[in-house]
Scaffold this active site. Structure first.
Site, PDB file in Angstrom:
ATOM      1  N   ARG A 240       0.849  -1.187   0.000  1.00 24.64           N
ATOM      2  CA  ARG A 240       0.000   0.000   0.000  1.00 24.64           C
ATOM      3  C   ARG A 240       0.883   1.234   0.000  1.00 24.64           C
ATOM      4  O   ARG A 240       1.980   1.205   0.564  1.00 24.64           O
ATOM      5  CB  ARG A 240      -0.845   0.074   1.283  1.00 24.64           C
ATOM      6  CG  ARG A 240      -2.162  -0.659   1.234  1.00 24.64           C
ATOM      7  CD  ARG A 240      -3.168   0.026   0.302  1.00 24.64           C
ATOM      8  NE  ARG A 240      -4.421  -0.687   0.244  1.00 24.64           N
ATOM      9  CZ  ARG A 240      -4.691  -1.711  -0.567  1.00 24.64           C
ATOM     10  NH1 ARG A 240      -3.777  -2.144  -1.417  1.00 24.64           N
ATOM     11  NH2 ARG A 240      -5.870  -2.297  -0.550  1.00 24.64           N
ATOM     12  N   GLU A 269      -2.001   8.080  -3.823  1.00 23.40           N
ATOM     13  CA  GLU A 269      -2.321   7.708  -5.205  1.00 23.40           C
ATOM     14  C   GLU A 269      -3.784   8.029  -5.525  1.00 23.40           C
ATOM     15  O   GLU A 269      -4.605   8.047  -4.612  1.00 23.40           O
ATOM     16  CB  GLU A 269      -2.016   6.214  -5.440  1.00 23.40           C
ATOM     17  CG  GLU A 269      -2.924   5.274  -4.682  1.00 23.40           C
ATOM     18  CD  GLU A 269      -2.525   3.807  -4.841  1.00 23.40           C
ATOM     19  OE1 GLU A 269      -1.347   3.454  -4.684  1.00 23.40           O
ATOM     20  OE2 GLU A 269      -3.442   3.006  -5.099  1.00 23.40           O
ATOM     21  N   HIS A 287      -0.909   0.654  -9.639  1.00 22.44           N
ATOM     22  CA  HIS A 287      -1.674  -0.235  -8.731  1.00 22.44           C
ATOM     23  C   HIS A 287      -2.397  -1.341  -9.523  1.00 22.44           C
ATOM     24  O   HIS A 287      -3.634  -1.424  -9.490  1.00 22.44           O
ATOM     25  CB  HIS A 287      -2.673   0.582  -7.896  1.00 22.44           C
ATOM     26  CG  HIS A 287      -3.096  -0.128  -6.629  1.00 22.44           C
ATOM     27  ND1 HIS A 287      -3.438   0.540  -5.478  1.00 22.44           N
ATOM     28  CD2 HIS A 287      -3.239  -1.456  -6.354  1.00 22.44           C
ATOM     29  CE1 HIS A 287      -3.785  -0.343  -4.542  1.00 22.44           C
ATOM     30  NE2 HIS A 287      -3.675  -1.559  -5.058  1.00 22.44           N
TER      31      HIS A 287
HETATM   32  C1  8YV Z   1      -7.350  -3.649  -5.728  1.00 27.61           C
HETATM   33  C2  8YV Z   1      -5.698  -4.186  -3.848  1.00 27.61           C
HETATM   34  O1  8YV Z   1      -7.290  -3.584  -7.098  1.00 27.61           O
HETATM   35  O2  8YV Z   1      -6.897  -6.097  -3.154  1.00 27.61           O
HETATM   36  C3  8YV Z   1      -6.244  -5.114  -2.820  1.00 27.61           C
HETATM   37  O3  8YV Z   1      -6.019  -4.858  -1.620  1.00 27.61           O
HETATM   38  O4  8YV Z   1      -4.914  -3.373  -3.553  1.00 27.61           O
HETATM   39  C4  8YV Z   1      -6.080  -4.308  -5.275  1.00 27.61           C
HETATM   40  O5  8YV Z   1      -6.116  -5.653  -5.629  1.00 27.61           O
HETATM   41  C5  8YV Z   1      -7.674  -2.268  -5.219  1.00 27.61           C
HETATM   42  O6  8YV Z   1      -7.605  -2.137  -3.860  1.00 27.61           O
HETATM   43  C6  8YV Z   1      -9.074  -1.856  -5.689  1.00 27.61           C
HETATM   44  O7  8YV Z   1     -10.107  -2.284  -4.858  1.00 27.61           O
END
Ligand code: 8YV
Length: 327
Positions: A240, A269, A287
């Site tokens: 993250r 972001e 991401h």
């Molecule tokens: C998502 C992510 O695309 O699952 C997660 O925690 O970071 C990603 O796979 C993003 O969070 C959108 O919901």
């Protein structure tokens, strides 16, 4: 019998929306606008369910403004956009989307590690600029991947996937740091050795971050940690934004205090720290670690199954605060 009402906060697969329409009155967001707080509250009025992504923040103030809400189903394994405590206090179920993205995300972690160590994007930019006019012995010479030491911070399911790829596929020595140590069986399976964070930073050739974001993990890697790393080392963040102090990292990269970094996630972001855009020795991706069609579809379906499971049958699949469902 009136059907429950739900909001799908962002555009998702039409097939998933169709599945939801079989059970619910569904409001969608076909233009895929990122909804600000006021708009999210407005659209959630009278809804019992919310299908959310990482872009929607669900906290006490929002919950107080949306008293009909009973469940928020996140299409993500990470749920730092949820204040789970506030949700539990108000009897709102929280669900995430684990497991279905583990291997895909670990694949991408490895892709970013390889691209970073072997300078894939930096050399491609050089070629596209028309600067490649001869061979030279050290042109884009990078860091060895096979046989090197892989340090993983955050040894959950995705971290273990990265470890297996490194140990079994590339003959890497895997060391890891995690809040709790893995069982001997899992350590053997991942061929991973538990070390302190400091030892990991000092001895890894490649550091991969796969730790969930929380107040405690904020800036897990800052100037002090970067200073411990080898000048030849690389750093990969698929966890993250906020796990790394992006300003400190940009400075370390500029001063070549570490060799390179690969980042899929950023503080604030989709904005990216401008200093990171200026340094050549960083691979930047928007991401996309879980972004294969099959995996995104599985994540959307799991979020939908949580909504159907809870609002129709009283049984969510992957609850974060299961006590709420039991009430
Ligand atoms: C998502 C992510 O695309 O699952 C997660 O925690 O970071 C990603 O796979 C993003 O969070 C959108 O919901």
């Amino acid at each position: 019998m009136t059907r429950p009402k739900i909001l799908v906060a962002r555009a998702i697969f039409p097939e998933t929306i169709e599945r939801l329409r079989a059970h619910f009155e569904v409001e969608t967001n076909p233009d895929d606008q990122v909804l600000d707080r006021a708009e999210l509250v407005r659209r959630l009025a009278g809804k019992q369910g919310a299908f959310t992504t990482g872009s929607e923040r669900i906290d006490a103030a929002l919950l107080d403004a949306c008293p009909d809400l009973r469940i928020c189903a996140n299409m993500a394994v990470g749920y730092n956009n949820f204040d789970v405590e506030a949700m539990t206090a108000r009897g709102v179920l929280a669900t995430n989307a684990p497991d279905v993205l583990t291997e895909t995300t670990a694949d991408f972690g490895f892709a970013l590690l390889m691209a970073t160590a072997r300078r894939v994007t930096e050399s491609e930019h050089f070629l596209r600029r028309g600067e490649w006019n001869r061979w030279s012995y050290d042109m884009f010479a990078g860091a060895e991947v096979h046989g090197s030491t892989l340090g993983i911070i955050g040894m959950g399911r995705i971290g273990q996937g990265v470890a297996r790829r490194g140990a079994h596929g590339f003959g890497m020595q895997v060391i890891y740091y995690n809040r709790s140590r893995l069982s001997p069986a899992l350590e053997a399976d991942c061929k991973a050795r538990y070390v302190s964070k400091e030892e990991l930073l000092r001895s890894a050739d490649h550091v991969v971050l796969v730790v969930p974001y929380s107040a405690e993990s904020h800036h897990t890697i800052g100037a002090a940690e970067l200073a411990l790393m080898k000048p030849t080392a690389t750093l990969v963040n698929i966890a993250r934004g906020g796990i790394v102090d992006d300003a400190a990292l940009a400075q370390a990269l500029r001063e070549r205090r570490i060799a390179a970094a690969g980042l899929d996630v950023f503080e604030g972001e989709p904005k990216v720290h401008p200093a990171l855009l200026e340094v050549p020795n960083v691979v930047l991706t928007p991401h996309i670690a879980s972004a294969t069609l099959a995996t995104r579809r599985a994540m959307a379906d799991l979020a939908a199954d949580n909504l159907i499971g809870y609002l129709v049958h009283g049984k969510p699949l992957t609850p974060l605060n299961p006590g709420v469902a039991a009430r």
